[in-house]
Enzyme design. Structure first.
Site, PDB file in Angstrom:
ATOM      1  N   HIS A  78      44.469 -30.480  24.040  1.00 49.46           N
ATOM      2  CA  HIS A  78      45.512 -31.479  24.296  1.00 49.46           C
ATOM      3  C   HIS A  78      46.880 -31.031  23.805  1.00 49.46           C
ATOM      4  O   HIS A  78      47.910 -31.557  24.235  1.00 49.46           O
ATOM      5  CB  HIS A  78      45.125 -32.837  23.692  1.00 49.46           C
ATOM      6  CG  HIS A  78      45.252 -32.909  22.198  1.00 49.46           C
ATOM      7  ND1 HIS A  78      44.210 -32.650  21.340  1.00 49.46           N
ATOM      8  CD2 HIS A  78      46.312 -33.229  21.414  1.00 49.46           C
ATOM      9  CE1 HIS A  78      44.618 -32.811  20.084  1.00 49.46           C
ATOM     10  NE2 HIS A  78      45.886 -33.161  20.102  1.00 49.46           N
ATOM     11  N   SER A  88      47.101 -31.426  14.928  1.00 51.18           N
ATOM     12  CA  SER A  88      46.011 -31.027  15.823  1.00 51.18           C
ATOM     13  C   SER A  88      46.079 -29.525  16.078  1.00 51.18           C
ATOM     14  O   SER A  88      47.136 -28.980  16.382  1.00 51.18           O
ATOM     15  CB  SER A  88      46.118 -31.766  17.155  1.00 51.18           C
ATOM     16  OG  SER A  88      45.984 -33.156  16.974  1.00 51.18           O
ATOM     17  N   ASP A 122      37.463 -30.359  22.013  1.00 47.04           N
ATOM     18  CA  ASP A 122      38.870 -30.215  22.414  1.00 47.04           C
ATOM     19  C   ASP A 122      39.364 -28.870  21.879  1.00 47.04           C
ATOM     20  O   ASP A 122      39.891 -28.770  20.769  1.00 47.04           O
ATOM     21  CB  ASP A 122      39.666 -31.382  21.823  1.00 47.04           C
ATOM     22  CG  ASP A 122      41.113 -31.397  22.278  1.00 47.04           C
ATOM     23  OD1 ASP A 122      41.549 -30.434  22.916  1.00 47.04           O
ATOM     24  OD2 ASP A 122      41.807 -32.377  21.965  1.00 47.04           O
TER      25      ASP A 122
END
Length: 545
Positions: free
Chosen positions: A351, A460, A387
């Protein structure tokens, strides 16, 4: 830790009625009183330093403030301003060395709260903190800072955060020894240094329960001249503004900063960090005020001058230099973090890429910020539970430490997270500490790691590291957000275990075939359920009747 608590206090301010509020009056019955924490600088002269935000409501003219304003004297505030200081003279066993270099008496382990009348001397603006603050906390990011419910109608946010009040408490001289707080320049701080915050949650509320509460953490980031702005993951609450941040060397504690705001929100996301101002820079601005005002000349011999400039409290600093290295991954409109597996291979989250096939990777060396283009070799499907993305840099980065990948995970172990959360490349990566709180398994294999470290947007793709070994435990994916309540929980976060990725990375190092990572798209329904935060289906026993 005894000495730290003995150095702090609670400051309460209010406007008195026509009836004089004396030294021993019960001011707890005053309808509107406001409080914060403070630090006792010099007992022999009764000097206390606290948050200046507390006094903003008592300004006669609020338009006196400007970006170059340095100090205000008592005449700028309401004539009826009344101030009290509460100090806990509890002493504790073990003859521990205190912040003032003396030992405590184990025979006097009793709570002794005193309420002492205080005099307002001067309000100081720490200009270095103000400058660094305004550069770091952009207005466009919609920052908010907590100062408790009782301060809801005060001047908001950045308008008063760089101000600190110096008070004189005559009664303090009678009640305490003649000692000056020991302190150290914030120049000695590095990311990862162990620190202790001391303040009184909720200010003057229930001081016998909350006064001078300690919280342990690390320096997450430092910004500005001489590290004017300090960010720590020490857990603090409203009311601790004006409390002290300390480093510890052996049995001695040294004051390094004053708490400015215990809570910070960026665009409605609580970031889980406490904002602190450098103490020695506050003193520098106080010294300049003393030079400009003859009425303050007496302070030149009263302010603390005992400083160990050479002190460098290591904490995590000594080993953090060998931790896995992280970079900032910039996909134009979005950015996040990445873990450098070698000089050209970057591990990050899907992402973070925002669908791009090429990104800019920024890496800060000791000398400069490098920017290198990177090609996306692989990214998991949007429907995949994991992810993950792999980026290959078009140019190698210098002096990269190849991380050691962990193969086992033990809940309760001390960990830290390294990433570019909150501030992006403005001040380099941040570091937060905590423990590995949970290992979620599927078919006896680790599928998810949870930690108590503070994780914010931008972290992230960062690194989860075991503190004592420096091993790379996992890839940071997200914190937790309750959309119904519109609340973010930075201290509950999710990471992909390196045991999931290590076999694939090993195979890729041999074949250089990125299709190897396609196995991550087919992790199975159990793993998918875990990462979708779905409840495990209950198996009901069938009746034998």
């Amino acid at each position: 830790m005894v000495g730290i608590a003995e150095t702090c206090c609670v400051v309460t301010a209010f406007e008195s009625s026509e009836k004089h509020v004396g030294e021993q009056s019960d001011y707890s019955k005053v309808h509107k009183q406001f409080s914060c924490s403070g630090v006792i600088l010099n007992e022999s002269h009764g000097l206390v330093l606290c948050s200046g935000h507390l006094f903003s409501r008592f300004l006669i003219r609020k338009d006196v403030l400007s970006t170059d304003f340095q100090f205000l004297l008592r005449g700028s505030f309401s004539d009826t301003l009344t101030i009290y200081v509460q100090h806990d003279y509890t002493t504790h066993p073990s003859n521990a060395i205190t912040c003032r270099g003396r030992t405590t008496n184990p025979e006097q382990n009793r709570l002794k709260l005193t309420h002492l009348k205080a005099e307002f001397i001067v309000l100081i603006n720490c200009l270095e903190f103000q400058t660094a603050f305004l550069e770091l906390f952009k207005v466009s990011d919609n920052w908010r800072f907590s100062l408790g419910e009782e301060h809801a109608d005060l001047i908001k946010d950045s308008d008063f955060l760089s101000y600190f009040a110096l008070l004189r408490v005559p009664g303090l001289v009678k009640s305490a020894g003649k000692d000056t707080v020991h302190w150290v320049s914030s120049c000695a701080l590095e990311k990862g240094c162990e620190v202790f915050a001391c303040g009184s949650p909720f200010g003057s509320v229930c001081p016998d329960l909350f006064m001078n509460t300690l919280s342990k953490g690390i320096v997450s980031n430092v910004v500005g001249k001489d590290n004017a702005v300090i960010l720590t993951d020490s857990h603090c609450l409203p009311g601790t503004e004006g409390g002290g941040l300390f480093v510890k060397e052996g049995d001695a504690a040294f004051l390094v900063g004053l708490i400015v705001s215990p809570f910070c929100w960026k665009s409605r996301e609580w970031v889980g960090l406490t904002l602190v101002c450098s103490f020695h820079l506050i003193l520098q601005n106080l010294a300049q005020a003393v030079n400009h005002r003859q009425s303050l000349n007496k302070l030149s011999i009263e302010v603390p001058v005992d400083v160990n400039q050479a002190l460098l409290h290591k904490g995590l600093c000594a080993i953090i230099q060998n931790f896995p290295m992280v970079c900032l991954v910039d996909s134009n409109q979005f950015w996040g973090s990445g873990v450098l597996l070698n000089s050209q291979l970057v591990l990050t989250c899907r992402h973070v890429l925002n669908g791009k096939s090429r990104v800019v990777v920024r890496y800060k060396t000791s000398k400069r910020l490098l920017s290198v283009m990177g090609d996306v070799l692989f990214a998991t499907k949007v429907t995949a539970p994991f992810d993950v993305a792999i980026v290959w840099l078009q140019e190698p980065l210098p002096d990269i430490i190849v991380p050691k990948l962990a193969s086992s995970f033990k809940p309760g172990k001390s960990v830290c997270i390294i990433g570019y959360g909150v501030f992006g490349h403005s001040c380099g990566h941040s570091v937060t500490s905590g423990i590995l709180s949970k290992v979620v398994t599927c078919q006896s294999q680790a599928a998810m790691l949870q930690t108590t470290c503070a994780v914010q947007a931008g972290a992230s793709g960062g690194a989860l590291v075991q503190t004592d070994t420096g091993e790379l435990l996992g890839l940071v994916c997200s914190n937790t957000r309750d959309f119904a309540a519109d609340v973010t929980y930075p201290h509950l976060n999710f990471c992909i275990p390196m045991s999931v990725l290590a076999p694939l990375l090993q195979a890729f190092s041999v074949t250089h075939d990125p299709t190897i990572f396609q196995k991550l798209d087919d992790a199975g329904p159990e793993v998918a359920r875990v990462w979708r935060l779905q409840i495990r289906p209950q198996r009901h026993q069938t009746s034998r009747l």
